[in-house]
Scaffold this motif. Structure first.
Motif, mmCIF file in Angstrom:
data_model
loop_
_atom_site.group_PDB
_atom_site.id
_atom_site.type_symbol
_atom_site.label_atom_id
_atom_site.label_comp_id
_atom_site.label_asym_id
_atom_site.label_seq_id
_atom_site.Cartn_x
_atom_site.Cartn_y
_atom_site.Cartn_z
ATOM 1 N N GLY A 90 0.831 -1.207 -0.029
ATOM 2 C CA GLY A 90 0.164 0.033 -0.020
ATOM 3 C C GLY A 90 0.659 1.150 0.012
ATOM 4 O O GLY A 90 0.309 2.359 0.198
ATOM 5 N N THR A 91 2.090 1.533 -0.319
ATOM 6 C CA THR A 91 3.024 2.271 -0.338
ATOM 7 C C THR A 91 3.737 2.286 -1.604
ATOM 8 O O THR A 91 3.832 1.374 -2.427
ATOM 9 N N GLU A 92 4.588 3.244 -1.890
ATOM 10 C CA GLU A 92 5.291 3.422 -3.105
ATOM 11 C C GLU A 92 6.778 3.272 -2.964
ATOM 12 O O GLU A 92 7.717 3.540 -3.483
ATOM 13 N N LEU A 93 6.972 2.470 -1.697
ATOM 14 C CA LEU A 93 8.471 2.123 -1.420
ATOM 15 C C LEU A 93 9.297 1.449 -2.330
ATOM 16 O O LEU A 93 10.209 1.692 -2.674
ATOM 17 N N GLU A 94 8.422 0.459 -2.909
ATOM 18 C CA GLU A 94 9.296 -0.373 -3.799
ATOM 19 C C GLU A 94 9.699 0.397 -5.188
ATOM 20 O O GLU A 94 10.875 0.270 -5.615
ATOM 21 N N ASP A 95 8.641 1.062 -5.675
ATOM 22 C CA ASP A 95 9.185 1.671 -6.889
ATOM 23 C C ASP A 95 10.119 2.879 -6.433
ATOM 24 O O ASP A 95 10.966 3.411 -7.318
ATOM 25 N N HIS A 96 9.971 3.683 -5.220
ATOM 26 C CA HIS A 96 10.867 4.590 -4.979
ATOM 27 C C HIS A 96 12.217 3.916 -5.110
ATOM 28 O O HIS A 96 13.080 4.476 -5.600
ATOM 29 N N LEU A 97 12.527 2.739 -4.351
ATOM 30 C CA LEU A 97 13.880 2.435 -4.297
ATOM 31 C C LEU A 97 14.369 1.884 -5.702
ATOM 32 O O LEU A 97 15.304 2.006 -6.271
ATOM 33 N N THR A 98 13.332 1.279 -6.511
ATOM 34 C CA THR A 98 13.524 0.793 -7.920
ATOM 35 C C THR A 98 14.117 1.984 -8.674
ATOM 36 O O THR A 98 15.070 1.736 -9.848
ATOM 37 N N HIS A 99 13.290 2.869 -8.984
ATOM 38 C CA HIS A 99 13.393 4.124 -9.544
ATOM 39 C C HIS A 99 14.533 4.841 -9.408
ATOM 40 O O HIS A 99 15.030 5.597 -10.180
ATOM 41 N N SER A 100 14.952 4.588 -8.124
ATOM 42 C CA SER A 100 16.281 5.253 -7.660
ATOM 43 C C SER A 100 17.520 4.392 -7.786
ATOM 44 O O SER A 100 18.546 4.655 -7.351
ATOM 45 N N SER A 101 17.131 3.294 -8.399
ATOM 46 C CA SER A 101 18.318 2.174 -8.858
ATOM 47 C C SER A 101 18.918 1.802 -7.491
ATOM 48 O O SER A 101 20.126 1.701 -7.205
ATOM 49 N N LEU A 102 18.175 1.585 -6.300
ATOM 50 C CA LEU A 102 18.750 1.406 -5.104
ATOM 51 C C LEU A 102 18.315 -0.077 -5.004
ATOM 52 O O LEU A 102 17.264 -0.631 -4.716
ATOM 53 N N GLY A 103 19.301 -1.144 -4.976
ATOM 54 C CA GLY A 103 19.213 -2.514 -4.775
ATOM 55 C C GLY A 103 19.507 -3.218 -3.173
ATOM 56 O O GLY A 103 19.303 -4.115 -2.922
ATOM 57 N N ASP A 104 20.126 -2.110 -2.449
ATOM 58 C CA ASP A 104 20.746 -2.427 -1.376
ATOM 59 C C ASP A 104 19.861 -1.688 -0.151
ATOM 60 O O ASP A 104 19.692 -0.464 -0.387
ATOM 61 N N VAL A 105 19.550 -2.050 1.051
ATOM 62 C CA VAL A 105 18.625 -1.417 1.892
ATOM 63 C C VAL A 105 19.483 -1.954 3.380
ATOM 64 O O VAL A 105 19.685 -2.989 3.334
ATOM 65 N N VAL A 106 19.188 -1.130 4.219
ATOM 66 C CA VAL A 106 19.815 -1.031 5.568
ATOM 67 C C VAL A 106 18.381 -0.786 6.420
ATOM 68 O O VAL A 106 17.726 0.309 6.098
ATOM 69 N N ILE A 107 17.783 -1.774 7.343
ATOM 70 C CA ILE A 107 16.496 -1.764 7.835
ATOM 71 C C ILE A 107 16.961 -1.429 9.424
ATOM 72 O O ILE A 107 17.747 -2.270 9.858
ATOM 73 N N CYS A 108 16.053 -0.642 9.954
ATOM 74 C CA CYS A 108 16.065 -0.786 11.756
ATOM 75 C C CYS A 108 14.675 -0.075 11.821
ATOM 76 O O CYS A 108 13.788 0.455 11.162
ATOM 77 N N GLY A 109 14.367 -0.220 13.211
ATOM 78 C CA GLY A 109 12.921 0.447 13.743
ATOM 79 C C GLY A 109 12.294 -0.569 14.763
ATOM 80 O O GLY A 109 12.714 -1.452 15.549
ATOM 81 N N LEU A 110 10.805 -0.412 14.630
ATOM 82 C CA LEU A 110 9.910 -0.755 15.463
ATOM 83 C C LEU A 110 8.991 -1.584 14.884
ATOM 84 O O LEU A 110 8.419 -1.112 13.943
ATOM 85 N N THR A 111 8.426 -2.839 15.397
ATOM 86 C CA THR A 111 9.126 -3.826 16.267
ATOM 87 C C THR A 111 9.751 -4.657 15.564
ATOM 88 O O THR A 111 9.269 -5.288 14.465
ATOM 89 N N THR A 112 10.730 -5.446 16.269
ATOM 90 C CA THR A 112 11.503 -6.504 15.484
ATOM 91 C C THR A 112 10.592 -7.690 14.835
ATOM 92 O O THR A 112 10.831 -8.081 13.774
ATOM 93 N N PRO A 113 9.588 -8.474 15.845
ATOM 94 C CA PRO A 113 8.767 -9.370 15.158
ATOM 95 C C PRO A 113 7.596 -9.103 14.294
ATOM 96 O O PRO A 113 7.018 -9.843 13.735
ATOM 97 N N HIS A 114 7.538 -7.850 14.216
ATOM 98 C CA HIS A 114 6.230 -7.515 13.504
ATOM 99 C C HIS A 114 6.667 -6.529 12.411
ATOM 100 O O HIS A 114 7.053 -7.237 11.090
ATOM 101 N N CYS A 115 6.587 -5.504 12.261
ATOM 102 C CA CYS A 115 6.838 -4.670 11.025
ATOM 103 C C CYS A 115 8.462 -4.666 10.422
ATOM 104 O O CYS A 115 8.582 -4.694 9.207
ATOM 105 N N VAL A 116 9.293 -4.798 11.338
ATOM 106 C CA VAL A 116 10.597 -4.870 10.991
ATOM 107 C C VAL A 116 10.729 -6.213 10.228
ATOM 108 O O VAL A 116 11.460 -6.406 9.237
ATOM 109 N N SER A 117 10.526 -7.594 10.953
ATOM 110 C CA SER A 117 10.576 -8.610 10.118
ATOM 111 C C SER A 117 9.811 -8.770 8.895
ATOM 112 O O SER A 117 10.454 -9.287 7.928
#
Length: 186
Positions: A90-117
């Motif tokens: 439901g977001t444009e995150l994938e398109d944003h990353l792809t159109h910016s030629s970003l194939g690598d991501v670093v993830i952090c945040g809340l909460t580990t077993p839910h949205c982060v996982s």
């Protein structure tokens, strides 16, 4: 090209007592260290905000959706709003990353077993190379309103966090400390 830093749901609503006991009180400080490094390198940054549709949720529309001050976006940084666990649904995150030629991501945040996982798994499934800053994430013991599944004993938040990270590392991401990520850089 640098990796995109994705900061997931580091919001005021997670300070509400309804979530129960929490591990890693330094998660936000570690996320802020990553954010400062990405900004210094002018590397891409994506902020994710959860806006719950559950009545009475601390993350429902209102003050609980505010980003915590230490990781608040500045002008020009991408913000994506979601109402489910994955930052890709439901977001444009994938398109944003792809159109910016970003194939690598670093993830952090809340909460580990839910949205982060969920976001980590989906990022890997979409073909992104994922590094997870495990010490810039945190988990909670339980939601006092829902309790535990019949026949299961409560788990402490550190066990929940460690279990979630162990399920992700190797198959979906490289789980790393903030210090190790800062050495590798964006």
């Amino acid at each position: 090209m640098a990796s995109a830093l994705i900061l997931i749901d580091i919001q005021a609503g997670f300070d509400a007592p309804v979530w129960g006991a929490r591990n890693n009180p330094g998660a936000e400080a570690n996320a802020a260290r990553l954010l400062a490094a990405w900004r210094e390198m002018s590397a891409p940054i994506c902020h994710i905000r959860h806006i719950s549709t559950e009545p009475g949720s601390p993350l429902g529309p209102g003050p609980g959706t505010a980003f915590k001050p230490e990781v608040a976006p500045v002008e020009g940084e991408a913000i994506f709003e979601k109402s489910v666990n994955s930052a890709f649904i439901g977001t444009e995150l994938e398109d944003h990353l792809t159109h910016s030629s970003l194939g690598d991501v670093v993830i952090c945040g809340l909460t580990t077993p839910h949205c982060v996982s969920t976001t980590t798994r989906m990022a890997a499934n979409l073909g992104f190379d994922v590094r997870l800053a495990h010490d810039a994430c945190a988990a909670f013991s339980t939601n006092a309103d829902t309790g535990w599944a019949d026949g299961l004993a409560p788990l402490d938040p550190q066990t929940i966090h460690d279990t979630a990270i162990s399920h992700l590392h190797g198959e979906f991401c490289r789980a790393m400390t903030t210090d190790a990520l800062l050495i590798e850089g964006p």
